[in-house]
Design a protein around this motif. Sequence first.
Motif, PDB file in Angstrom:
ATOM      1  N   ALA A  20       0.833  -1.202   0.000  1.00 33.72           N
ATOM      2  CA  ALA A  20       0.000   0.000   0.000  1.00 33.72           C
ATOM      3  C   ALA A  20       0.868   1.252   0.000  1.00 33.72           C
ATOM      4  O   ALA A  20       0.580   2.223  -0.720  1.00 33.72           O
ATOM      5  N   PHE A  21       1.934   1.240   0.787  1.00 34.06           N
ATOM      6  CA  PHE A  21       2.851   2.381   0.821  1.00 34.06           C
ATOM      7  C   PHE A  21       3.496   2.594  -0.542  1.00 34.06           C
ATOM      8  O   PHE A  21       3.613   3.733  -1.015  1.00 34.06           O
ATOM      9  N   LEU A  22       3.911   1.517  -1.195  1.00 39.02           N
ATOM     10  CA  LEU A  22       4.490   1.639  -2.535  1.00 39.02           C
ATOM     11  C   LEU A  22       3.458   2.179  -3.522  1.00 39.02           C
ATOM     12  O   LEU A  22       3.797   2.959  -4.418  1.00 39.02           O
ATOM     13  N   LEU A  46      -0.754   5.102 -15.885  1.00 39.07           N
ATOM     14  CA  LEU A  46      -0.415   3.867 -16.592  1.00 39.07           C
ATOM     15  C   LEU A  46       0.995   3.407 -16.245  1.00 39.07           C
ATOM     16  O   LEU A  46       1.217   2.221 -15.942  1.00 39.07           O
ATOM     17  N   VAL A  47       1.943   4.322 -16.268  1.00 42.23           N
ATOM     18  CA  VAL A  47       3.330   3.971 -15.950  1.00 42.23           C
ATOM     19  C   VAL A  47       3.446   3.519 -14.496  1.00 42.23           C
ATOM     20  O   VAL A  47       4.144   2.542 -14.191  1.00 42.23           O
ATOM     21  N   ALA A  48       2.747   4.196 -13.598  1.00 41.67           N
ATOM     22  CA  ALA A  48       2.777   3.804 -12.191  1.00 41.67           C
ATOM     23  C   ALA A  48       2.197   2.401 -12.005  1.00 41.67           C
ATOM     24  O   ALA A  48       2.711   1.614 -11.204  1.00 41.67           O
ATOM     25  N   THR A  49       1.154   2.079 -12.752  1.00 45.58           N
ATOM     26  CA  THR A  49       0.561   0.741 -12.672  1.00 45.58           C
ATOM     27  C   THR A  49       1.543  -0.319 -13.149  1.00 45.58           C
ATOM     28  O   THR A  49       1.688  -1.373 -12.522  1.00 45.58           O
ATOM     29  N   LEU A  50       2.230  -0.048 -14.245  1.00 42.06           N
ATOM     30  CA  LEU A  50       3.211  -1.008 -14.758  1.00 42.06           C
ATOM     31  C   LEU A  50       4.384  -1.172 -13.790  1.00 42.06           C
ATOM     32  O   LEU A  50       4.857  -2.290 -13.561  1.00 42.06           O
ATOM     33  N   ILE A  51       4.832  -0.068 -13.211  1.00 39.96           N
ATOM     34  CA  ILE A  51       5.918  -0.150 -12.229  1.00 39.96           C
ATOM     35  C   ILE A  51       5.474  -0.942 -11.010  1.00 39.96           C
ATOM     36  O   ILE A  51       6.213  -1.779 -10.491  1.00 39.96           O
ATOM     37  N   MET A  52       4.252  -0.710 -10.552  1.00 47.59           N
ATOM     38  CA  MET A  52       3.750  -1.444  -9.389  1.00 47.59           C
ATOM     39  C   MET A  52       3.597  -2.933  -9.692  1.00 47.59           C
ATOM     40  O   MET A  52       3.855  -3.772  -8.822  1.00 47.59           O
ATOM     41  N   ALA A  53       3.200  -3.271 -10.905  1.00 50.54           N
ATOM     42  CA  ALA A  53       3.106  -4.685 -11.270  1.00 50.54           C
ATOM     43  C   ALA A  53       4.491  -5.331 -11.227  1.00 50.54           C
ATOM     44  O   ALA A  53       4.646  -6.449 -10.717  1.00 50.54           O
ATOM     45  N   LEU A  55       7.111  -4.204  -9.480  1.00 52.16           N
ATOM     46  CA  LEU A  55       7.510  -4.235  -8.071  1.00 52.16           C
ATOM     47  C   LEU A  55       6.817  -5.360  -7.322  1.00 52.16           C
ATOM     48  O   LEU A  55       7.394  -5.960  -6.416  1.00 52.16           O
ATOM     49  N   GLY A  56       5.581  -5.664  -7.696  1.00 47.33           N
ATOM     50  CA  GLY A  56       4.861  -6.779  -7.080  1.00 47.33           C
ATOM     51  C   GLY A  56       5.542  -8.110  -7.352  1.00 47.33           C
ATOM     52  O   GLY A  56       5.659  -8.953  -6.458  1.00 47.33           O
TER      53      GLY A  56
END
Length: 117
Positions: A20-22, A46-53, A55-56
């Motif tokens: 959640a923090f990320l 969109l870029v944040a979503t791809l980065i979070m995926a 990072l996941g």
Amino acid sequence: MSGIAAGFSDGLILPAAALAFLGWLVPKLLALVWPEGVRPLLALALVATLIMALLGVVFFLCLYVWQGVPVAALFELGLAAGLVHLGGLSLISALIWGPIMILSVAGLPKHWVRETW
């Protein structure tokens, strides 16, 4: 396993809080270098979503390693099968970080200087 690693990887609260923090932090960091405007804001999301995926995937790989699972065991059926498994976990974790990230992105326009919402 003992200490911090056991408390971090065995429970659900600390890993969920870290994700959640990320989800909050990634859009905030991208906004530091991202241009202002509605279209750039959508691209940032969109870029944040791809980065979070991504990072996941790394996050769950680290959790497996901290719990003592050898990396070779994760990719025993091949690289693609291991990445699909970790990617699936990453997508499921979007239930945790996704809403936080949406709120983080939605709050970015109030800090705009040149553009108005």
